[in-house]
Design a protein around this motif. Sequence first.
Motif, PDB file in Angstrom:
ATOM      1  N   LEU A  29      35.990   0.721 -48.533  1.00  0.00           N
ATOM      2  CA  LEU A  29      36.592   1.521 -49.590  1.00  0.00           C
ATOM      3  C   LEU A  29      35.559   2.390 -50.299  1.00  0.00           C
ATOM      4  O   LEU A  29      35.841   3.540 -50.643  1.00  0.00           O
ATOM      5  CB  LEU A  29      37.306   0.609 -50.590  1.00  0.00           C
ATOM      6  N   GLU A  30      34.370   1.847 -50.529  1.00  0.00           N
ATOM      7  CA  GLU A  30      33.329   2.658 -51.163  1.00  0.00           C
ATOM      8  C   GLU A  30      32.925   3.808 -50.250  1.00  0.00           C
ATOM      9  O   GLU A  30      32.606   4.904 -50.721  1.00  0.00           O
ATOM     10  CB  GLU A  30      32.110   1.798 -51.513  1.00  0.00           C
ATOM     11  N   GLY A  31      32.951   3.590 -48.937  1.00  0.00           N
ATOM     12  CA  GLY A  31      32.652   4.665 -48.004  1.00  0.00           C
ATOM     13  C   GLY A  31      33.711   5.752 -48.052  1.00  0.00           C
ATOM     14  O   GLY A  31      33.387   6.946 -48.040  1.00  0.00           O
ATOM     15  N   GLY A  65      49.247   7.698 -46.246  1.00  0.00           N
ATOM     16  CA  GLY A  65      48.990   6.750 -47.330  1.00  0.00           C
ATOM     17  C   GLY A  65      47.515   6.503 -47.579  1.00  0.00           C
ATOM     18  O   GLY A  65      47.143   5.987 -48.631  1.00  0.00           O
ATOM     19  N   ILE A  66      46.664   6.863 -46.596  1.00  0.00           N
ATOM     20  CA  ILE A  66      45.235   6.643 -46.746  1.00  0.00           C
ATOM     21  C   ILE A  66      44.512   7.992 -46.817  1.00  0.00           C
ATOM     22  O   ILE A  66      45.151   9.041 -46.811  1.00  0.00           O
ATOM     23  CB  ILE A  66      44.667   5.794 -45.584  1.00  0.00           C
ATOM     24  N   ILE A  67      43.202   7.949 -46.876  1.00  0.00           N
ATOM     25  CA  ILE A  67      42.389   9.174 -46.839  1.00  0.00           C
ATOM     26  C   ILE A  67      42.110   9.480 -45.374  1.00  0.00           C
ATOM     27  O   ILE A  67      41.440   8.704 -44.678  1.00  0.00           O
ATOM     28  CB  ILE A  67      41.086   8.974 -47.621  1.00  0.00           C
ATOM     29  N   ARG A  68      42.622  10.601 -44.907  1.00  0.00           N
ATOM     30  CA  ARG A  68      42.554  10.914 -43.476  1.00  0.00           C
ATOM     31  C   ARG A  68      41.309  11.736 -43.154  1.00  0.00           C
ATOM     32  O   ARG A  68      41.344  12.958 -43.074  1.00  0.00           O
ATOM     33  CB  ARG A  68      43.837  11.626 -43.044  1.00  0.00           C
ATOM     34  N   ALA A  79      44.386   3.785 -55.947  1.00  0.00           N
ATOM     35  CA  ALA A  79      45.831   3.971 -55.821  1.00  0.00           C
ATOM     36  C   ALA A  79      46.294   3.775 -54.375  1.00  0.00           C
ATOM     37  O   ALA A  79      47.427   3.318 -54.134  1.00  0.00           O
ATOM     38  CB  ALA A  79      46.221   5.353 -56.315  1.00  0.00           C
ATOM     39  N   LYS A  80      45.436   4.102 -53.424  1.00  0.00           N
ATOM     40  CA  LYS A  80      45.787   3.997 -52.017  1.00  0.00           C
ATOM     41  C   LYS A  80      45.396   2.652 -51.407  1.00  0.00           C
ATOM     42  O   LYS A  80      45.601   2.426 -50.207  1.00  0.00           O
ATOM     43  CB  LYS A  80      45.112   5.122 -51.220  1.00  0.00           C
ATOM     44  N   LEU A 117      45.882   6.217 -37.688  1.00  0.00           N
ATOM     45  CA  LEU A 117      45.297   6.317 -39.022  1.00  0.00           C
ATOM     46  C   LEU A 117      45.201   7.767 -39.485  1.00  0.00           C
ATOM     47  O   LEU A 117      45.415   8.064 -40.663  1.00  0.00           O
ATOM     48  CB  LEU A 117      43.917   5.658 -39.030  1.00  0.00           C
ATOM     49  N   MET A 118      44.907   8.662 -38.567  1.00  0.00           N
ATOM     50  CA  MET A 118      44.831  10.070 -38.927  1.00  0.00           C
ATOM     51  C   MET A 118      46.204  10.635 -39.299  1.00  0.00           C
ATOM     52  O   MET A 118      46.300  11.662 -39.977  1.00  0.00           O
ATOM     53  CB  MET A 118      44.243  10.886 -37.767  1.00  0.00           C
ATOM     54  N   ALA A 119      47.265   9.959 -38.869  1.00  0.00           N
ATOM     55  CA  ALA A 119      48.620  10.399 -39.195  1.00  0.00           C
ATOM     56  C   ALA A 119      49.194   9.670 -40.404  1.00  0.00           C
ATOM     57  O   ALA A 119      50.317   9.954 -40.824  1.00  0.00           O
ATOM     58  CB  ALA A 119      49.536  10.192 -37.990  1.00  0.00           C
TER      59      ALA A 119
END
Length: 221
Positions: A51-53, A98-101, A65-66, A93-95
């Motif tokens: 997460l820090e990365g 909800g996360i940072i892509r 938030a994510k 994951l790239m799709a």
Amino acid sequence: MADHNPDLVIGEDGRARPRWATSSPLYIDYYDNEWGQPVRDEAGLYERLTLEGFQSGLSWAIVLAKRPAFRAAFSGFDPDAVAAFGDDDVARLMADAGIIRNRRKIEAAIGNARATVRLREQGGLPALVWSFLPERTPAPESLADLRATSPEAMALSKALKRHGFQWVGPTTAYATMQAIGMVDDHLVGSWRRGSSGVFGADGTLNAGWANVGHASPRTSA
């Protein structure tokens, strides 16, 4: 006193917190119950490093938030499960909105899971990370006193990179140390100062933790 420090805010509960920790209920909960509490299990450390990365270059509020979406996407941050991810998982994951892509960060997270698994043969991720526990922690009185890294964080960053970890520069390493209780960067006057049990309010390492880390930064691991 906390009420004379412009960087601290007294909440309705009478507790003093830094201004950044009062911007939302999510931040208050994170500050009160998690940030700076000791984390010494493998999955917990892998999650914090990941997460820090992902936070690098972004606001921590976005990552926080994510976080539920991250946990779902990365199999609860189980290193064994993530280490088995392949090209199809990267595409998934790239799709995932909800996360940072960010492909580089996603690939680093997968590579770091594999590095975490490999490290078990050399004592494991918790032993490596906590071997850089400092003898003292800063005693910041204002946000201006907070630093972005430390000699221990720089040494930890180098050690992680030697073991195949990516996206773990000194700033990310230090942010991880703050998050997992290896550094107590709660402002003097905050209700959380000295509450982790690792350091006293004066910044000295508590006796029960004296043999966990090393008194000076290590350059090898």
